[in-house]
Structures are given as C-alpha cells and as structure tokens.
Scaffold this motif. Sequence first.
Motif, mmCIF file in Angstrom:
data_model
loop_
_atom_site.group_PDB
_atom_site.id
_atom_site.type_symbol
_atom_site.label_atom_id
_atom_site.label_comp_id
_atom_site.label_asym_id
_atom_site.label_seq_id
_atom_site.Cartn_x
_atom_site.Cartn_y
_atom_site.Cartn_z
ATOM 1 N N GLY A 76 80.844 33.870 85.105
ATOM 2 C CA GLY A 76 80.165 33.471 84.631
ATOM 3 C C GLY A 76 78.773 33.119 85.723
ATOM 4 O O GLY A 76 77.867 31.710 85.785
ATOM 5 N N VAL A 77 78.179 34.702 85.298
ATOM 6 C CA VAL A 77 77.011 34.588 86.016
ATOM 7 C C VAL A 77 75.752 35.265 84.528
ATOM 8 O O VAL A 77 76.455 36.016 83.838
ATOM 9 C CB VAL A 77 77.206 35.715 86.826
ATOM 10 C CG1 VAL A 77 75.817 36.894 87.473
ATOM 11 C CG2 VAL A 77 77.592 35.383 88.106
ATOM 12 N N THR A 78 74.123 34.652 84.945
ATOM 13 C CA THR A 78 73.247 35.105 84.979
ATOM 14 C C THR A 78 72.759 36.333 85.141
ATOM 15 O O THR A 78 72.427 35.949 86.162
ATOM 16 C CB THR A 78 72.892 33.921 83.905
ATOM 17 O OG1 THR A 78 73.800 33.710 83.109
ATOM 18 C CG2 THR A 78 71.963 34.355 83.423
ATOM 19 N N ILE A 79 72.668 37.393 85.040
ATOM 20 C CA ILE A 79 71.502 38.663 85.414
ATOM 21 C C ILE A 79 69.918 38.271 85.101
ATOM 22 O O ILE A 79 70.166 38.083 83.850
ATOM 23 C CB ILE A 79 72.062 39.461 85.185
ATOM 24 C CG1 ILE A 79 73.136 40.010 85.492
ATOM 25 C CG2 ILE A 79 70.566 40.762 85.479
ATOM 26 C CD1 ILE A 79 73.829 41.188 85.680
ATOM 27 N N THR A 80 69.241 37.911 85.980
ATOM 28 C CA THR A 80 67.606 37.746 85.569
ATOM 29 C C THR A 80 67.111 39.088 85.717
ATOM 30 O O THR A 80 66.359 38.914 85.930
ATOM 31 C CB THR A 80 67.411 36.331 86.869
ATOM 32 O OG1 THR A 80 68.078 36.630 87.855
ATOM 33 C CG2 THR A 80 68.512 35.013 86.414
ATOM 34 N N GLY A 81 66.971 39.840 86.440
ATOM 35 C CA GLY A 81 66.841 41.130 86.803
ATOM 36 C C GLY A 81 66.638 42.406 86.172
ATOM 37 O O GLY A 81 67.067 41.971 84.941
ATOM 38 N N ARG A 82 66.268 43.332 86.183
ATOM 39 C CA ARG A 82 66.191 44.036 84.917
ATOM 40 C C ARG A 82 67.822 45.045 84.667
ATOM 41 O O ARG A 82 67.937 45.172 86.038
ATOM 42 C CB ARG A 82 64.999 45.219 85.333
ATOM 43 C CG ARG A 82 64.642 46.484 84.281
ATOM 44 C CD ARG A 82 63.430 46.646 84.062
ATOM 45 N NE ARG A 82 63.680 48.220 84.660
ATOM 46 C CZ ARG A 82 63.434 48.681 86.523
ATOM 47 N NH1 ARG A 82 62.818 47.558 86.880
ATOM 48 N NH2 ARG A 82 63.437 49.360 86.987
ATOM 49 N N VAL A 83 68.104 45.341 84.307
ATOM 50 C CA VAL A 83 69.422 46.212 84.143
ATOM 51 C C VAL A 83 69.335 47.592 83.396
ATOM 52 O O VAL A 83 68.515 47.440 82.001
ATOM 53 C CB VAL A 83 70.180 45.169 82.687
ATOM 54 C CG1 VAL A 83 71.492 46.070 82.755
ATOM 55 C CG2 VAL A 83 70.620 44.650 83.313
ATOM 56 N N VAL A 84 70.036 48.484 83.712
ATOM 57 C CA VAL A 84 69.501 50.506 83.171
ATOM 58 C C VAL A 84 70.946 50.476 84.113
ATOM 59 O O VAL A 84 71.380 50.218 84.436
ATOM 60 C CB VAL A 84 68.588 50.904 84.883
ATOM 61 C CG1 VAL A 84 67.182 49.982 84.114
ATOM 62 C CG2 VAL A 84 69.092 51.270 85.694
ATOM 63 N N SER A 85 71.374 51.758 82.614
ATOM 64 C CA SER A 85 72.799 52.005 82.924
ATOM 65 C C SER A 85 72.517 53.484 83.664
ATOM 66 O O SER A 85 71.045 54.073 84.174
ATOM 67 C CB SER A 85 73.125 53.596 81.604
ATOM 68 O OG SER A 85 71.754 53.328 81.221
ATOM 69 N N ALA A 105 79.000 37.644 91.885
ATOM 70 C CA ALA A 105 78.783 36.936 91.470
ATOM 71 C C ALA A 105 76.604 36.468 92.360
ATOM 72 O O ALA A 105 76.438 37.084 91.184
ATOM 73 C CB ALA A 105 79.135 35.794 91.349
ATOM 74 N N GLU A 106 76.528 36.275 93.719
ATOM 75 C CA GLU A 106 75.506 36.412 93.271
ATOM 76 C C GLU A 106 74.153 37.171 94.245
ATOM 77 O O GLU A 106 73.507 37.362 93.808
ATOM 78 C CB GLU A 106 76.181 35.185 95.768
ATOM 79 C CG GLU A 106 74.289 35.344 96.148
ATOM 80 C CD GLU A 106 74.251 35.212 97.678
ATOM 81 O OE1 GLU A 106 73.447 35.158 98.451
ATOM 82 O OE2 GLU A 106 75.440 35.374 98.473
ATOM 83 N N GLU A 107 75.178 38.523 94.290
ATOM 84 C CA GLU A 107 74.170 39.352 93.808
ATOM 85 C C GLU A 107 74.066 39.703 92.882
ATOM 86 O O GLU A 107 72.707 40.418 92.602
ATOM 87 C CB GLU A 107 74.962 40.755 94.589
ATOM 88 C CG GLU A 107 75.496 41.186 96.179
ATOM 89 C CD GLU A 107 73.750 40.804 97.265
ATOM 90 O OE1 GLU A 107 72.894 41.556 96.271
ATOM 91 O OE2 GLU A 107 74.280 40.968 98.190
ATOM 92 N N LEU A 108 74.769 39.902 91.607
ATOM 93 C CA LEU A 108 74.718 40.259 90.373
ATOM 94 C C LEU A 108 73.147 38.918 89.986
ATOM 95 O O LEU A 108 72.442 39.261 89.458
ATOM 96 C CB LEU A 108 75.520 40.129 89.696
ATOM 97 C CG LEU A 108 76.178 41.401 90.089
ATOM 98 C CD1 LEU A 108 77.547 40.294 88.636
ATOM 99 C CD2 LEU A 108 76.157 42.382 88.446
ATOM 100 N N SER A 109 73.419 38.140 89.986
ATOM 101 C CA SER A 109 72.177 36.576 89.448
ATOM 102 C C SER A 109 71.024 37.098 90.511
ATOM 103 O O SER A 109 70.230 36.064 90.331
ATOM 104 C CB SER A 109 72.532 35.456 89.924
ATOM 105 O OG SER A 109 73.434 35.187 91.526
ATOM 106 N N THR A 110 71.259 37.488 91.735
ATOM 107 C CA THR A 110 69.858 37.853 92.691
ATOM 108 C C THR A 110 69.246 39.517 92.878
ATOM 109 O O THR A 110 67.907 38.431 92.930
ATOM 110 C CB THR A 110 70.121 37.478 94.013
ATOM 111 O OG1 THR A 110 71.188 37.665 94.363
ATOM 112 C CG2 THR A 110 70.388 35.865 93.910
#
Length: 293
Positions: free
Chosen positions: A64-73, A39-44
């Motif tokens: 219950g995590v919000t990703i703040t970085g860019r998401v790529v496939s 969860a920590e890694e996903l959010s940071t």
Amino acid sequence: MAEDEDTRADVAGATDEAGVLVLAGTPIGQPGDAPARLAEELSTADVVAAEDTRRLKRLTTDLGVTITGRVVSYFEGNEQRRTPGLVDDLLAGNRVLLVTDAGMPSVSDPGYRLVAAAVEAGVRVTAVPGPSAVLTALAVSGLPVDRFCFEGFLPRKAGERSRRLADLAAEQRTLVFFEAPHRTEAALAAMAEAWGEDRPAAVCRELTKTHEEVRRGRLGELVAWAAEGVRGEVTIVVAGASPAAAISTDEASLRAEVQAREDQGMTRKDAILDVARLAGLPKREVYQAVHVR
C-alpha cells in the motif's frame, strides 16, 4: 531580495552534502514479512533503484505504498553502467534506496558494485534489515548453526564446480548455497561425490511461500529425491566436515585407514568414502592414495 539569496544559498549548500545509500531487505516470499521501515523508505526515497521494476510495483501494491521519487532499474546487466549516475545522485544529496527481487541487496544480488563505489566516494551506507533466505534456511535445516559460511551459487560448469567443492572439503562450518532448481540434482550429486554420500544436508525450497518444503537427509538420499525434479527457489544447507584431526591425511595413513576398514568387511568403495568423510578430503584424493603408488 537578500532573504531570497540566503534561501538559495542554503539550498545550494544542502545539495553539496552527500546523501545516503539505503540497502533494503525485501520479503523472500510473504509480503507481510516486510520490515515496517521498508514502506517508509520506499515512500520517501529520492531515488529507488530496483532489480526488477515490475516486481517493485507488485511489492508497493502489496504494501500500500506510493513511490514519490524517481525509479530506475538496477540489475546485473546494467549495474556497471548505472552505478556512476547513482553515485552522482548520492553526491548531490539524494537518498537512494536499493531493492532487489528478494532478500538483501549485494548478497548474491546486485548491489556490491554500488556499495563499493559509494564507500569510495565517502557516502554513508546503511540498511533496512529484512528477511534472508540464507539465515532462514540455516535456521530450519536442523544442522549446526553456531558456525557457518555462505558460498552463494556454485559454478555452472562441472569441472569448476568440482574444484570449488574440493576446496571446501575440509570446511568444518555448516555450508549454505543458493542453486537453480534445474541444477539442484547435479549440485547435490557433485557434493556427494566430493564429500561422501553420508554427509547430512537439507534442501530448502520456496521458503516462506505456499509450497515451502524442507527436505532433510544424507546427500545420497537427496540426490535420489532431486532426480524426480525440483521447482522453485532453492537453498542448500550442508553439514561441515568432521574434524580433520580424526584421521591423518598423509598417503600412508589414508591407505592404512582404508585397509583397516576393508579388513573389517567394508567394500573398498565404502571404505574410501568413510575415510574421505572423516579426513575432510575429496573422495578422489583418498582413492589416489590407495591406488596410485
């Protein structure tokens, strides 16, 4: 003005430092099995590379995590094209998190190409350890766990599959395979043909999920069970071969061993199967030793 220039210089210097590639293990079934660090890694993370972005969204919702970085496939069909860009992100100082649908990236999943490229570029690679279908299946199989090898997916074509299994006939370590549900019966039948129907094995289906099932038995028994149809994600665990030293593998010795069993009342077919099992050889090699002179 001098302070602003110094600040800009510090920022520029930071971006010149290579970032970190993080391989994150994800649950193979129950979201609650996710490691706390995930969860920590996903959010940071600055960049999250995901095998399936839709599954990633479900996972982050569960956690219950919000990703703040860019998401790529990042999946089998685009990993060759996407890898250079992700390496550029790493060299620019970004923290890149790689997640696959389940389990550890690069273990029969996308990731190896990116890991190799990152290592070559001098980028640090680390991991968030998590659930593994390989180790989970091995642990619940009831088969020896002191020494094992993971063989991934068998070839789809029958001839290539048979050759792979023949190469593994003398392997004494416990063997772990992944398999598609619709190919499970064929894979088990090929194993029984190559290693003998009496070789102990376990088929682990839907591990950690609601419909988890571990079916243990001899390969011949498991072939009959799989004929009724198999659903879900499958991991097959098979006992290793008996020590080859139990029977000499030269043709004369193989013929003598088969003949000795026939003299004791065994059918030739059963005698060949037994000798092949003890010698750690494919059945056809013993058959040829008996019939081709």
